[in-house]
Scaffold this motif. Structure first.
Motif, PDB file in Angstrom:
ATOM      1  N   UNK A  85      34.022  53.510  14.320  1.00  0.00           N
ATOM      2  CA  UNK A  85      34.706  54.577  12.381  1.00  0.00           C
ATOM      3  C   UNK A  85      34.798  56.260  13.486  1.00  0.00           C
ATOM      4  N   UNK A  86      35.480  56.234  14.410  1.00  0.00           N
ATOM      5  CA  UNK A  86      35.822  57.581  15.516  1.00  0.00           C
ATOM      6  C   UNK A  86      36.949  56.530  16.106  1.00  0.00           C
ATOM      7  N   UNK A  87      37.955  56.947  15.351  1.00  0.00           N
ATOM      8  CA  UNK A  87      38.825  56.326  16.125  1.00  0.00           C
ATOM      9  C   UNK A  87      40.145  57.371  17.286  1.00  0.00           C
ATOM     10  N   UNK A  88      39.719  58.736  17.342  1.00  0.00           N
ATOM     11  CA  UNK A  88      39.716  58.648  17.894  1.00  0.00           C
ATOM     12  C   UNK A  88      39.508  59.003  19.594  1.00  0.00           C
ATOM     13  N   UNK A  89      38.430  58.894  19.553  1.00  0.00           N
ATOM     14  CA  UNK A  89      37.429  58.762  20.941  1.00  0.00           C
ATOM     15  C   UNK A  89      37.055  57.619  21.105  1.00  0.00           C
ATOM     16  N   UNK A  90      37.338  56.958  22.268  1.00  0.00           N
ATOM     17  CA  UNK A  90      36.778  55.668  23.430  1.00  0.00           C
ATOM     18  C   UNK A  90      35.904  56.104  23.594  1.00  0.00           C
ATOM     19  N   UNK A 128      57.839  47.243  23.768  1.00  0.00           N
ATOM     20  CA  UNK A 128      58.358  46.737  21.911  1.00  0.00           C
ATOM     21  C   UNK A 128      57.035  46.948  21.207  1.00  0.00           C
ATOM     22  N   UNK A 129      56.596  46.110  21.272  1.00  0.00           N
ATOM     23  CA  UNK A 129      55.178  46.402  20.884  1.00  0.00           C
ATOM     24  C   UNK A 129      53.760  47.130  20.687  1.00  0.00           C
ATOM     25  N   UNK A 130      53.977  47.972  21.708  1.00  0.00           N
ATOM     26  CA  UNK A 130      53.501  49.247  22.336  1.00  0.00           C
ATOM     27  C   UNK A 130      53.329  50.737  22.745  1.00  0.00           C
ATOM     28  N   UNK A 157      57.312  60.708   9.537  1.00  0.00           N
ATOM     29  CA  UNK A 157      56.868  61.448   9.929  1.00  0.00           C
ATOM     30  C   UNK A 157      55.411  61.156  10.342  1.00  0.00           C
ATOM     31  N   UNK A 158      54.970  59.308   9.842  1.00  0.00           N
ATOM     32  CA  UNK A 158      53.815  58.728   9.911  1.00  0.00           C
ATOM     33  C   UNK A 158      53.798  57.774  10.884  1.00  0.00           C
ATOM     34  N   UNK A 159      55.320  57.746  11.832  1.00  0.00           N
ATOM     35  CA  UNK A 159      55.280  57.392  13.063  1.00  0.00           C
ATOM     36  C   UNK A 159      54.766  58.566  13.865  1.00  0.00           C
ATOM     37  N   UNK A 160      55.645  59.705  13.845  1.00  0.00           N
ATOM     38  CA  UNK A 160      55.569  61.004  14.739  1.00  0.00           C
ATOM     39  C   UNK A 160      53.962  61.438  14.863  1.00  0.00           C
ATOM     40  N   UNK A 161      52.499  61.141  13.955  1.00  0.00           N
ATOM     41  CA  UNK A 161      51.660  61.374  13.827  1.00  0.00           C
ATOM     42  C   UNK A 161      50.793  60.440  14.234  1.00  0.00           C
ATOM     43  N   UNK A 162      51.866  59.031  13.975  1.00  0.00           N
ATOM     44  CA  UNK A 162      50.577  58.162  14.890  1.00  0.00           C
ATOM     45  C   UNK A 162      50.739  58.062  16.515  1.00  0.00           C
ATOM     46  N   UNK A 163      52.675  59.064  16.371  1.00  0.00           N
ATOM     47  CA  UNK A 163      52.231  58.727  17.792  1.00  0.00           C
ATOM     48  C   UNK A 163      51.553  59.935  18.442  1.00  0.00           C
ATOM     49  N   UNK A 164      51.406  60.923  18.259  1.00  0.00           N
ATOM     50  CA  UNK A 164      50.258  62.297  18.342  1.00  0.00           C
ATOM     51  C   UNK A 164      48.573  61.359  18.097  1.00  0.00           C
ATOM     52  N   UNK A 165      47.764  60.383  17.246  1.00  0.00           N
ATOM     53  CA  UNK A 165      47.135  59.692  17.374  1.00  0.00           C
ATOM     54  C   UNK A 165      47.514  59.416  18.573  1.00  0.00           C
ATOM     55  N   UNK A 166      47.768  58.623  18.898  1.00  0.00           N
ATOM     56  CA  UNK A 166      47.776  57.189  20.478  1.00  0.00           C
ATOM     57  C   UNK A 166      47.791  58.221  21.519  1.00  0.00           C
ATOM     58  N   UNK A 167      48.525  59.150  21.668  1.00  0.00           N
ATOM     59  CA  UNK A 167      48.801  60.183  22.573  1.00  0.00           C
ATOM     60  C   UNK A 167      47.042  60.586  23.048  1.00  0.00           C
ATOM     61  N   UNK A 168      46.767  61.347  21.943  1.00  0.00           N
ATOM     62  CA  UNK A 168      45.286  61.534  22.264  1.00  0.00           C
ATOM     63  C   UNK A 168      43.920  60.841  22.864  1.00  0.00           C
ATOM     64  N   UNK A 169      44.513  59.416  21.963  1.00  0.00           N
ATOM     65  CA  UNK A 169      43.339  58.346  22.203  1.00  0.00           C
ATOM     66  C   UNK A 169      43.535  57.429  24.063  1.00  0.00           C
ATOM     67  N   UNK A 170      45.235  58.192  24.528  1.00  0.00           N
ATOM     68  CA  UNK A 170      45.538  57.384  25.747  1.00  0.00           C
ATOM     69  C   UNK A 170      44.966  58.742  26.732  1.00  0.00           C
ATOM     70  N   UNK A 171      44.954  60.094  26.233  1.00  0.00           N
ATOM     71  CA  UNK A 171      44.684  61.052  27.028  1.00  0.00           C
ATOM     72  C   UNK A 171      43.159  61.042  27.286  1.00  0.00           C
TER      73      UNK A 171
END
Length: 520
Positions: free
Chosen positions: A116-121, A179-181, A449-463
């Motif tokens: 329920x907190x997808x941005x926080x690992x 390709x997948x990630x 745009x959706x992919x751009x936001x998802x890319x930022x979403x993933x970048x936040x998680x990877x940080x």
């Protein structure tokens, strides 16, 4: 007692409280949430602890029946009765209602789970490291002297299996993983070949060993990644023992598609991002860049120290050999005017010292190996992760962000053409085609745009993942200090033995003066 409490025998208030504080993914209630609920009551800490002990939360959660039991004990305690489960045995009346407030007010007590907190690992470094440990061993003897098809034995501690892979298998696996990630940290592979020669070449052997270490680091980072670890691609690479693993990997990738198409958060990523995501991304990127630069310098120094330990081992060995050679000299000793020469006794004493110097050489070599395996390799592992994050940032800027900007520019050109077409009469067919292209471009922009936001979403998680790995600094420093302590201790013991031996060998029994072993 718990068998007597069920959905049909409890007041509706109990069910409403449960609905307010239970997890969104199952019916359980975290024990910490229940403790927050207790803190809302006017009960003493002692009574609150007694109620907590009476409910069954050994695994950190309460099931629905245990929660109902806890609510009943709270109500009885608020009436001034001791919170004992015996009071609930053969309870005939309707269970009492605890004074906790409106159920809607209790929703804030709920602690969201990781999902329920997808941005926080919320994983710790220890939990990441426990996911798996991969060993990669070289099997050169299967392919002869020329390095055309070096094989590696890959062993996963998690899956309890060993498989055999060539570099080309790693290469395909890496390509498919990207390709997948595309929006995740995918560590780079070491180069395939920089030197040509035979296995007996020292430089070639060093290159192959360095590549083996790099492949092991690559697999460990992948196998411990919170999103890769359960992926079918990773599982296939680590467990499939068939002859054509590359085909198996490609089939799995076709079936899975890229992460954007399979992630449940992909189309809602924008909703989870903080308003200042660009600012946070810039700060994280700058900090991680600085950390990378510092760790690179630490790694370079650690490599030099390990190399010096190896050079010290060689020097000590050569020193001992020279002493042995000196003591083995068979040249006749001339009779000096001063009388009997002490050289014969000295030769025997010097020759015996080569044993200690050989042992010192072994200890220094072990020290070098410890520094390389325990310190340099850990530094390289973290540097591989940091470099992969930098690569990910570049992919974000040069990939989906750049494509989005190009699509917007193309859309602007189309809109200008459309405005021109409305001013200057043109054929109806060409106008309709232009309108159709504009609609298609709008759809493409929306997808980008959706992919751009998802890319930022993933970048936040990877940080977050990078910062989760930061405590590895203590592991590295601990390994460095332990290596030095052990090395100096072992070397010191041998030097002390040598010190004592010198006193015995160079005594004054043969008329030879004892050297000043303890200078003041």
């Amino acid at each position: 007692m718990e068998g007597d409490i069920n959905e049909g025998s409890v007041p509706s208030y109990y069910r409403e409280v449960h609905q307010a504080i239970c997890s969104r993914t199952d019916e359980r209630v975290q024990i910490s949430v229940f403790q927050r609920l207790l803190s809302r009551t006017a009960l003493s800490i002692t009574v609150q602890n007694q109620i907590t002990e009476h409910v069954n939360g050994a695994d950190g959660f309460l099931n629905k029946v245990s929660l109902y039991k806890g609510l009943a004990l709270i109500a009885l305690a608020q009436q001034g009765k001791p919170p004992s489960p015996k009071l609930l045995e053969n309870f005939i009346q309707e269970l009492p209602k605890p004074q906790l407030g409106e159920p809607k007010e209790l929703q804030s007590l709920r602690m969201q789970l990781v999902q329920e907190n997808p941005l926080i690992l919320s994983l710790t470094l220890a939990e990441l490291l426990m996911k798996d440990t991969i060993k990669v061993e070289l099997i050169p003897e299967k392919k002869g002297l020329f390095l055309k098809h070096v094989e590696y034995q890959v062993t996963s501690e998690r899956f309890k299996v060993s498989v055999y892979r060539r570099y080309s298998d790693f290469d395909v696996f890496h390509e498919l993983l990207l390709q997948r990630y595309a929006y995740r940290i995918v560590p780079a592979l070491p180069p395939k070949r920089v030197l040509k020669g035979v296995l007996t070449s020292v430089s070639e052997r060093e290159f192959i060993e360095g590549r083996r270490r790099a492949l092991a680091r690559f697999l460990n980072l992948v196998a411990r990644h919170p999103f890769f670890s359960e992926d079918e691609l990773v599982r296939t690479f680590l467990t499939f023992s068939g002859s054509d693993v590359q085909t198996k990997l490609r089939d799995a990738c076709k079936k899975l598609g890229d992460e954007f198409m399979t992630c449940s958060y992909a189309t809602q990523a924008k909703d989870y991002l903080p308003a200042d995501i660009q600012g946070q991304f810039s700060l994280s990127r700058e900090l991680i860049r600085n950390i990378h630069n510092s760790f690179q310098k630490l790694r370079d120094r650690a490599e030099k120290m390990a190399e010096r330990s190896k050079e010290n081992a060689t020097d000590l060995q050569m020193f001992g050999k020279e002493l042995s050679c000196l003591g083995s000299d068979e040249t006749s000793v001339p009779v000096l005017a001063s009388g009997k020469s002490p050289w014969v006794a000295l030769k025997q004493a010097v020759k015996g010292l080569s044993v200690e110097f050989s042992l010192l050489s072994e200890k220094a070599a072990e020290q070098g190996r410890r520094e390389e395996d325990d310190v340099v390799e850990k530094l390289n592992l973290f540097l591989d992760l940091l470099q992969s994050y930098k690569d990910l940032c570049e992919r974000h800027e040069k990939g989906v962000l750049h494509e989005h900007q190009r699509a917007l520019q193309k859309y602007g050109v189309m809109k200008r053409q459309m405005m021109s077409a409305t001013v200057q009469p043109k054929e109806q067919v060409s106008v309709e085609q232009l309108e159709s292209r504009i609609v298609q471009q709008e759809n493409a922009i929306q997808a980008m745009e959706l992919r751009n936001y998802f890319s930022l979403f993933c970048l936040h998680q990877e940080s977050h993942l990078i910062f989760t790995y930061l405590p590895i600094t203590s592991h590295i420093l601990g390994a460095f200090v332990n290596s030095q302590v052990q090395g100096h201790k072992e070397m010191g013991e041998v030097w002390q033995d040598l010190h004592s031996k010198l006193k015995c060998l160079f005594g004054d029994s043969n008329g030879v003066q004892t050297p000043p072993l303890n200078p003041k």
